[in-house]
Structure formats: structure tokens, C-alpha cells
Write a protein that holds these residues in place. Sequence first.
Motif, PDB file in Angstrom:
ATOM      1  N   GLN A   3       0.774  -1.292  -0.043  1.00 22.30           N
ATOM      2  CA  GLN A   3       0.097   0.088  -0.080  1.00 22.30           C
ATOM      3  C   GLN A   3       0.881   1.473  -0.097  1.00 22.30           C
ATOM      4  OE1 GLN A   3      -2.639   0.337   3.182  1.00 22.30           O
ATOM      5  NE2 GLN A   3      -3.783   2.002   2.497  1.00 22.30           N
ATOM      6  N   GLU A   4       1.832   1.468   0.701  1.00 22.15           N
ATOM      7  CA  GLU A   4       2.732   2.533   0.736  1.00 22.15           C
ATOM      8  C   GLU A   4       3.673   2.539  -0.139  1.00 22.15           C
ATOM      9  OE1 GLU A   4       1.884   4.842   3.129  1.00 22.15           O
ATOM     10  OE2 GLU A   4       0.334   3.360   3.773  1.00 22.15           O
ATOM     11  N   VAL A   5       3.948   1.797  -1.129  1.00 21.76           N
ATOM     12  CA  VAL A   5       5.075   1.853  -2.316  1.00 21.76           C
ATOM     13  C   VAL A   5       4.545   3.097  -2.972  1.00 21.76           C
ATOM     14  CG1 VAL A   5       5.764   0.611  -4.092  1.00 21.76           C
ATOM     15  CG2 VAL A   5       5.257  -0.883  -2.301  1.00 21.76           C
ATOM     16  N   THR A   6       5.646   3.768  -3.233  1.00 20.35           N
ATOM     17  CA  THR A   6       5.597   4.915  -4.124  1.00 20.35           C
ATOM     18  C   THR A   6       6.460   4.924  -5.396  1.00 20.35           C
ATOM     19  OG1 THR A   6       7.186   6.181  -2.702  1.00 20.35           O
ATOM     20  CG2 THR A   6       4.957   6.596  -2.189  1.00 20.35           C
ATOM     21  N   LEU A   7       7.353   4.128  -5.348  1.00 19.99           N
ATOM     22  CA  LEU A   7       8.222   3.950  -6.486  1.00 19.99           C
ATOM     23  C   LEU A   7       8.402   2.399  -6.875  1.00 19.99           C
ATOM     24  CD1 LEU A   7      10.745   5.002  -8.280  1.00 19.99           C
ATOM     25  CD2 LEU A   7      12.235   4.403  -6.576  1.00 19.99           C
ATOM     26  N   PHE A   8       8.183   2.306  -8.173  1.00 18.75           N
ATOM     27  CA  PHE A   8       8.311   0.875  -8.686  1.00 18.75           C
ATOM     28  C   PHE A   8       8.400   0.914 -10.151  1.00 18.75           C
ATOM     29  CE2 PHE A   8       6.893  -3.409 -10.008  1.00 18.75           C
ATOM     30  CZ  PHE A   8       7.032  -3.822  -8.943  1.00 18.75           C
ATOM     31  N   ASP A   9       9.819   1.010 -10.645  1.00 19.78           N
ATOM     32  CA  ASP A   9      10.009   1.206 -11.821  1.00 19.78           C
ATOM     33  C   ASP A   9      10.487  -0.262 -12.623  1.00 19.78           C
ATOM     34  OD1 ASP A   9      12.608   0.421 -11.112  1.00 19.78           O
ATOM     35  OD2 ASP A   9      13.313   2.475 -11.153  1.00 19.78           O
ATOM     36  N   ILE A  10      10.949  -0.308 -13.813  1.00 22.72           N
ATOM     37  CA  ILE A  10      11.418  -1.613 -14.472  1.00 22.72           C
ATOM     38  C   ILE A  10      12.200  -2.303 -13.815  1.00 22.72           C
ATOM     39  CG2 ILE A  10      13.169  -0.628 -15.877  1.00 22.72           C
ATOM     40  CD1 ILE A  10      10.569  -2.897 -17.070  1.00 22.72           C
ATOM     41  N   GLU A  11      13.300  -1.695 -13.081  1.00 23.78           N
ATOM     42  CA  GLU A  11      14.342  -2.766 -12.134  1.00 23.78           C
ATOM     43  C   GLU A  11      13.420  -3.383 -11.026  1.00 23.78           C
ATOM     44  OE1 GLU A  11      17.375  -4.593 -11.389  1.00 23.78           O
ATOM     45  OE2 GLU A  11      17.092  -3.433 -13.022  1.00 23.78           O
ATOM     46  N   PHE A  12      12.537  -2.623 -10.328  1.00 26.16           N
ATOM     47  CA  PHE A  12      11.632  -3.647  -9.454  1.00 26.16           C
ATOM     48  C   PHE A  12      10.778  -4.759 -10.243  1.00 26.16           C
ATOM     49  CE2 PHE A  12      12.600   0.459  -7.031  1.00 26.16           C
ATOM     50  CZ  PHE A  12      12.982   0.124  -5.891  1.00 26.16           C
ATOM     51  N   THR A  13      10.376  -4.299 -11.243  1.00 26.45           N
ATOM     52  CA  THR A  13       9.448  -5.417 -11.991  1.00 26.45           C
ATOM     53  C   THR A  13      10.443  -6.508 -12.367  1.00 26.45           C
ATOM     54  OG1 THR A  13       8.191  -3.465 -12.972  1.00 26.45           O
ATOM     55  CG2 THR A  13       8.197  -5.801 -14.100  1.00 26.45           C
ATOM     56  N   ARG A  14      11.695  -6.346 -12.749  1.00 25.49           N
ATOM     57  CA  ARG A  14      12.642  -7.328 -12.996  1.00 25.49           C
ATOM     58  C   ARG A  14      12.865  -8.184 -11.698  1.00 25.49           C
ATOM     59  NH1 ARG A  14      16.041  -3.452 -15.887  1.00 25.49           N
ATOM     60  NH2 ARG A  14      15.390  -3.708 -18.129  1.00 25.49           N
ATOM     61  N   ILE A  15      12.871  -7.640 -10.519  1.00 20.65           N
ATOM     62  CA  ILE A  15      13.161  -8.257  -9.195  1.00 20.65           C
ATOM     63  C   ILE A  15      12.002  -9.029  -8.853  1.00 20.65           C
ATOM     64  CG2 ILE A  15      13.560  -7.811  -6.709  1.00 20.65           C
ATOM     65  CD1 ILE A  15      15.370  -5.305  -7.778  1.00 20.65           C
ATOM     66  N   PHE A  16      10.683  -8.458  -8.978  1.00 20.67           N
ATOM     67  CA  PHE A  16       9.570  -9.316  -8.618  1.00 20.67           C
ATOM     68  C   PHE A  16       9.420 -10.335  -9.547  1.00 20.67           C
ATOM     69  CE2 PHE A  16       9.268  -5.844  -5.699  1.00 20.67           C
ATOM     70  CZ  PHE A  16       8.184  -6.337  -4.813  1.00 20.67           C
ATOM     71  N   THR A  17       9.785 -10.204 -10.861  1.00 18.12           N
ATOM     72  CA  THR A  17       9.737 -11.187 -11.733  1.00 18.12           C
ATOM     73  C   THR A  17      10.536 -12.443 -11.212  1.00 18.12           C
ATOM     74  OG1 THR A  17       9.035 -10.016 -13.499  1.00 18.12           O
ATOM     75  CG2 THR A  17       9.920 -11.888 -14.217  1.00 18.12           C
ATOM     76  N   ASP A  18      11.690 -12.087 -10.937  1.00 18.84           N
ATOM     77  CA  ASP A  18      12.976 -13.240 -10.553  1.00 18.84           C
ATOM     78  C   ASP A  18      12.413 -13.728  -9.321  1.00 18.84           C
ATOM     79  OD1 ASP A  18      14.509 -12.709 -12.602  1.00 18.84           O
ATOM     80  OD2 ASP A  18      15.855 -11.402 -11.465  1.00 18.84           O
ATOM     81  N   ILE A  19      11.795 -13.143  -8.310  1.00 24.41           N
ATOM     82  CA  ILE A  19      11.320 -13.718  -7.129  1.00 24.41           C
ATOM     83  C   ILE A  19       9.929 -14.649  -7.325  1.00 24.41           C
ATOM     84  CG2 ILE A  19      10.182 -13.121  -4.859  1.00 24.41           C
ATOM     85  CD1 ILE A  19      11.695 -10.297  -4.770  1.00 24.41           C
ATOM     86  N   TYR A  20       9.211 -14.145  -8.387  1.00 25.29           N
ATOM     87  CA  TYR A  20       7.915 -14.975  -8.678  1.00 25.29           C
ATOM     88  C   TYR A  20       8.560 -16.398  -9.162  1.00 25.29           C
ATOM     89  CZ  TYR A  20       4.188 -16.784 -11.321  1.00 25.29           C
ATOM     90  OH  TYR A  20       2.964 -17.535 -11.756  1.00 25.29           O
ATOM     91  N   THR A  22      11.369 -17.878  -8.859  1.00 27.43           N
ATOM     92  CA  THR A  22      11.976 -18.558  -7.912  1.00 27.43           C
ATOM     93  C   THR A  22      10.847 -19.238  -7.164  1.00 27.43           C
ATOM     94  OG1 THR A  22      13.962 -17.054  -7.837  1.00 27.43           O
ATOM     95  CG2 THR A  22      13.754 -18.707  -6.004  1.00 27.43           C
ATOM     96  N   CYS A  23      10.053 -18.479  -6.765  1.00 24.09           N
ATOM     97  CA  CYS A  23       9.117 -19.317  -5.822  1.00 24.09           C
ATOM     98  C   CYS A  23       8.306 -20.303  -6.656  1.00 24.09           C
ATOM     99  CB  CYS A  23       8.025 -18.035  -5.346  1.00 24.09           C
ATOM    100  SG  CYS A  23       8.312 -16.850  -4.185  1.00 24.09           S
ATOM    101  N   ALA A  24       7.971 -20.247  -7.890  1.00 20.39           N
ATOM    102  CA  ALA A  24       7.118 -20.748  -8.802  1.00 20.39           C
ATOM    103  C   ALA A  24       7.926 -22.352  -8.880  1.00 20.39           C
ATOM    104  CB  ALA A  24       6.744 -20.285 -10.128  1.00 20.39           C
ATOM    105  N   THR A  25       9.186 -22.207  -9.129  1.00 25.83           N
ATOM    106  CA  THR A  25      10.301 -23.151  -9.491  1.00 25.83           C
ATOM    107  C   THR A  25      10.254 -24.043  -8.050  1.00 25.83           C
ATOM    108  OG1 THR A  25      11.568 -21.986 -10.985  1.00 25.83           O
ATOM    109  CG2 THR A  25      12.375 -23.886  -9.987  1.00 25.83           C
ATOM    110  N   ASN A  26      10.202 -23.485  -7.156  1.00 20.80           N
ATOM    111  CA  ASN A  26      10.285 -24.343  -5.689  1.00 20.80           C
ATOM    112  C   ASN A  26       8.665 -24.564  -5.070  1.00 20.80           C
ATOM    113  OD1 ASN A  26      13.167 -24.464  -5.224  1.00 20.80           O
ATOM    114  ND2 ASN A  26      13.211 -22.282  -5.510  1.00 20.80           N
ATOM    115  N   GLY A  27       7.764 -24.467  -5.955  1.00 19.75           N
ATOM    116  CA  GLY A  27       6.630 -24.678  -5.539  1.00 19.75           C
ATOM    117  C   GLY A  27       5.952 -23.811  -4.580  1.00 19.75           C
TER     118      GLY A  27
END
Length: 75
Positions: A3-20, A22-27
Motif C-alpha cells: 500500500q505504501e509503495v511510491t516507487l516501482f520502476d522496470i528494475e523493481f519489475t525485474r526483481i519481482f519477476t525473478d522472485i516470482y 524462484t517461488c514457482a520453481t520451488n513450489g
Amino acid sequence: DMQEVTLFDIEFTRIFTDIYKTCATNGGLLVLVNPPQKVKDALANAYLEGVIPLASSMEGALRLIKNKIRISRLN
């Protein structure tokens, strides 16, 4: 809770994609809770809308996770 996130650019998108991935790969499952419109727009611009699940509350996120667990147990 994002809710309090005010900055979210392409770099954050990449990071969240990598986290997603990793999570999916590990169930696991990454669910973004209460993302502001800026985050939703960034995900849509990266064609990730509908790929990374969003929930409007922690309870909603827990429901998504529980559903994933139920489905994976059936397989």
C-alpha cells in the motif's frame, strides 16, 4: 502489503519477476498484496498482469496460497 509503495520502476519489475520465478520453481507462490495503481501499471507494461497474482488483502493472498496448495496436492 504494498500500500505504501511510491516507487516501482522496470528494475523493481525485474526483481519481482525473478522472485516470482524462484517461488514457482520451488513450489511456492508470490502474491502482491494491496499494490497501488503504479505497481499494477508497471506489471501491465511488462506483460505480467495476470501472471503475478494480486490480492487486495492479506486474507485474499492467503486464500490464493491455500488454493495453490490444494491444487498441488491433487496433482
